[in-house]
Write a protein that holds these residues in place. Structure first.
Motif, PDB file in Angstrom:
ATOM      1  N   ARG A 157       0.824  -1.214   0.000  1.00 52.00           N
ATOM      2  CA  ARG A 157       0.000   0.000   0.000  1.00 52.00           C
ATOM      3  C   ARG A 157       0.854   1.259   0.000  1.00 52.00           C
ATOM      4  O   ARG A 157       0.499   2.266  -0.621  1.00 52.00           O
ATOM      5  CB  ARG A 157      -0.933  -0.024   1.223  1.00 52.00           C
ATOM      6  CG  ARG A 157      -2.061   0.999   1.188  1.00 52.00           C
ATOM      7  CD  ARG A 157      -3.020   0.768   2.342  1.00 52.00           C
ATOM      8  NE  ARG A 157      -3.670  -0.516   2.220  1.00 52.00           N
ATOM      9  CZ  ARG A 157      -3.833  -1.379   3.225  1.00 52.00           C
ATOM     10  NH1 ARG A 157      -3.369  -1.082   4.425  1.00 52.00           N
ATOM     11  NH2 ARG A 157      -4.444  -2.527   3.036  1.00 52.00           N
ATOM     12  N   PHE A 158       1.987   1.211   0.687  1.00 51.53           N
ATOM     13  CA  PHE A 158       2.862   2.385   0.706  1.00 51.53           C
ATOM     14  C   PHE A 158       3.412   2.705  -0.683  1.00 51.53           C
ATOM     15  O   PHE A 158       3.807   3.857  -0.944  1.00 51.53           O
ATOM     16  CB  PHE A 158       4.014   2.189   1.691  1.00 51.53           C
ATOM     17  CG  PHE A 158       3.700   2.650   3.086  1.00 51.53           C
ATOM     18  CD1 PHE A 158       3.594   4.003   3.362  1.00 51.53           C
ATOM     19  CD2 PHE A 158       3.494   1.744   4.107  1.00 51.53           C
ATOM     20  CE1 PHE A 158       3.292   4.448   4.653  1.00 51.53           C
ATOM     21  CE2 PHE A 158       3.192   2.166   5.389  1.00 51.53           C
ATOM     22  CZ  PHE A 158       3.089   3.523   5.673  1.00 51.53           C
ATOM     23  N   ALA A 161       1.879   5.705  -2.502  1.00 52.64           N
ATOM     24  CA  ALA A 161       2.428   7.030  -2.225  1.00 52.64           C
ATOM     25  C   ALA A 161       3.862   7.159  -2.732  1.00 52.64           C
ATOM     26  O   ALA A 161       4.244   8.180  -3.302  1.00 52.64           O
ATOM     27  CB  ALA A 161       2.376   7.309  -0.723  1.00 52.64           C
ATOM     28  N   LEU A 162       4.650   6.103  -2.545  1.00 55.46           N
ATOM     29  CA  LEU A 162       6.075   6.167  -2.881  1.00 55.46           C
ATOM     30  C   LEU A 162       6.319   6.254  -4.387  1.00 55.46           C
ATOM     31  O   LEU A 162       7.106   7.093  -4.847  1.00 55.46           O
ATOM     32  CB  LEU A 162       6.783   4.936  -2.307  1.00 55.46           C
ATOM     33  CG  LEU A 162       8.289   4.817  -2.574  1.00 55.46           C
ATOM     34  CD1 LEU A 162       9.025   6.015  -1.994  1.00 55.46           C
ATOM     35  CD2 LEU A 162       8.826   3.513  -2.000  1.00 55.46           C
ATOM     36  N   GLY A 163       5.657   5.411  -5.178  1.00 55.52           N
ATOM     37  CA  GLY A 163       5.908   5.363  -6.617  1.00 55.52           C
ATOM     38  C   GLY A 163       5.586   6.658  -7.339  1.00 55.52           C
ATOM     39  O   GLY A 163       6.469   7.272  -7.961  1.00 55.52           O
ATOM     40  N   PRO A 164       4.334   7.132  -7.287  1.00 54.36           N
ATOM     41  CA  PRO A 164       4.015   8.388  -7.984  1.00 54.36           C
ATOM     42  C   PRO A 164       4.783   9.580  -7.441  1.00 54.36           C
ATOM     43  O   PRO A 164       5.192  10.467  -8.207  1.00 54.36           O
ATOM     44  CB  PRO A 164       2.503   8.542  -7.745  1.00 54.36           C
ATOM     45  CG  PRO A 164       2.016   7.156  -7.491  1.00 54.36           C
ATOM     46  CD  PRO A 164       3.131   6.471  -6.761  1.00 54.36           C
ATOM     47  N   GLY A 165       4.971   9.630  -6.111  1.00 52.59           N
ATOM     48  CA  GLY A 165       5.724  10.738  -5.539  1.00 52.59           C
ATOM     49  C   GLY A 165       7.148  10.777  -6.068  1.00 52.59           C
ATOM     50  O   GLY A 165       7.671  11.844  -6.426  1.00 52.59           O
ATOM     51  N   LEU A 256       0.779   6.074   7.248  1.00 55.19           N
ATOM     52  CA  LEU A 256       1.543   5.771   8.460  1.00 55.19           C
ATOM     53  C   LEU A 256       0.698   6.015   9.705  1.00 55.19           C
ATOM     54  O   LEU A 256       0.719   5.217  10.653  1.00 55.19           O
ATOM     55  CB  LEU A 256       2.807   6.636   8.498  1.00 55.19           C
ATOM     56  CG  LEU A 256       3.768   6.402   9.662  1.00 55.19           C
ATOM     57  CD1 LEU A 256       4.293   4.970   9.658  1.00 55.19           C
ATOM     58  CD2 LEU A 256       4.928   7.392   9.607  1.00 55.19           C
ATOM     59  N   THR A 257      -0.062   7.103   9.705  1.00 59.49           N
ATOM     60  CA  THR A 257      -0.937   7.403  10.841  1.00 59.49           C
ATOM     61  C   THR A 257      -2.029   6.352  10.981  1.00 59.49           C
ATOM     62  O   THR A 257      -2.435   6.012  12.098  1.00 59.49           O
ATOM     63  CB  THR A 257      -1.560   8.798  10.679  1.00 59.49           C
ATOM     64  OG1 THR A 257      -0.525   9.757  10.464  1.00 59.49           O
ATOM     65  CG2 THR A 257      -2.359   9.195  11.902  1.00 59.49           C
TER      66      THR A 257
END
Length: 391
Positions: A157-158, A161-165, A256-257
């Motif tokens: 799931r992370f 956020a990680l790939g496109p960012g 993360l939250t």
């Protein structure tokens, strides 16, 4: 010599488990890197419009399902880790093809790009189904498998956020074509890490069938599958409008939250509360995007979005596990993956189709889907799950 005996690990977080969930993160990130890069590459190399780009995105989602019916046969007929590595290799080679095409080194008809999307979706789907339904489970003792599934899914799931960012950040200092090299590198690295894990040989079952729903799809989960698909459909629509790397950083912070709230807030809460809260937070993030601008849309809305969809995904994953029958854990994981990933990618595809129209239209459709998902969950899916769960 390989035997049927698997290593015994007293704790979950041992070397092999760290390796397999790292593979999950690397492989998923190699794919999500292309979310913002693919539309720009297609527009510059082929003058693709919004409609063509959106269709190409959706074909990737179709491809996810194509190898599923053969998944059980492949992992029994051949070594399961080798099936995963071969699909990873073919996925990397498909990215090499995309680089050759978009840089003008080879010329292909437009239809070849649509076939490429189907093929790459198929290889990613096969690799992820083998990882989630088999390899994660093979590296974990039976009493730790729910925790293992939960951790592995969070790592994947992370990557949203990680790939496109990362891709958007790279595009600011280099070029979108360079993103393809990073994608290839992550794909190859995932293969290398997977090769360090020892998976004992397991003899195929006597009744090994070529076509099977085992390790592919759990028909019993239809209400949960539909509910999850609609929810991540809305997520994909929202993501299609996110075009800065800082936005994805705050989505990741929201994820993360969400992990912290699972243990601090929802640990002793009612079963229904986490999914309902997740959908309400997702709806709140869309309302902020519709009615506010500036810092609210750059920082606050993405954070709430990550928090909401993170909480929702964790709870639905547990629902799929508890709905499964004996020896269906792997099938439940593949079903969850297909519902989550296909909804996300179809939403991205539709969002790209709408990008030249009303700027608020993706948000309005996303909000409508969230409302439908919330009502479906409260009125149908949750009562149905409570009646049919097996664990």
């Amino acid at each position: 010599m390989d035997t049927q005996n698997t290593p015994i690990h007293i704790t979950l977080w041992h070397k092999d488990f760290w390796a397999v969930i790292t593979v999950n993160l690397l492989l998923s990130t190699s794919v999500t890197l292309l979310f913002p890069a693919f539309p720009s590459l297609m527009a510059s190399a082929f003058s693709f419009g919004c409609l063509d780009t959106g269709v190409a995105f959706m074909l990737f989602a179709v491809g996810l399902f194509l190898p599923g019916i053969f998944c059980s046969y492949l992992v029994q007929k051949y070594r399961r880790n080798m099936v995963c590595q071969m699909s990873m290799l073919l996925l990397v080679l498909s990215t090499v093809f995309l680089w050759l095409v978009t840089t003008g080194r080879i010329t292909v008809p437009t239809s070849a790009l649509f076939i490429y999307r189907l093929f790459s979706g198929s290889m990613f789907g096969l690799a992820q189904m083998v990882l989630s339904s088999t390899l994660v489970i093979d590296t974990t003792e039976s009493f730790k498998r729910t925790e293992a599934n939960h951790a592995a899914e969070w790592f994947r799931r992370f990557s949203i956020a990680l790939g496109p960012g990362l891709a958007l950040y790279i595009s600011k200092i280099m070029d979108y074509a360079d993103v393809l090299f990073v994608s290839m590198g992550l794909g190859l690295l995932s293969m290398i890490v997977l090769s360090t894990i020892h998976f004992p040989f397991k003899s195929p079952e006597d009744t090994c069938r070529i076509l099977s729903l085992d390790r592919f799809f759990m028909p019993k989960s239809y209400w949960l599958t539909l509910n999850l698909f609609l929810s991540t459909f809305s997520f994909g629509l929202i993501l299609s409008t996110c075009n800065t790397w800082i936005t994805y950083c705050f989505i990741g912070l929201g994820f993360l939250t969400a992990i912290l709230t699972e243990n601090m807030i929802f640990a002793n809460a009612s079963i229904k509360s986490e999914a309902v809260t997740g959908l309400v937070l997702a709806g709140a993030s869309v309302l902020i995007l519709l009615t506010r601008h500036g810092d609210a849309t750059t920082y606050i809305a993405p954070f709430i979005m990550g928090l909401g969809y993170g909480a929702l995904g964790s709870r639905f994953l547990l629902f799929f596990v508890k709905l499964s029958m004996h020896c269906q854990r792997g099938t439940s994981q593949s079903t969850f993956f297909l519902a989550w990933e296909s909804g996300l990618i179809v939403g991205l595809g539709l969002g790209l189709m709408l990008i030249d129209g009303n700027d608020n239209l993706p948000y309005i459709i996303a909000l409508s889907l969230i409302v439908v998902s919330l009502l479906l969950y409260i009125l149908v899916a949750h009562p149905w799950y409570m009646k049919h769960k097996n664990r």
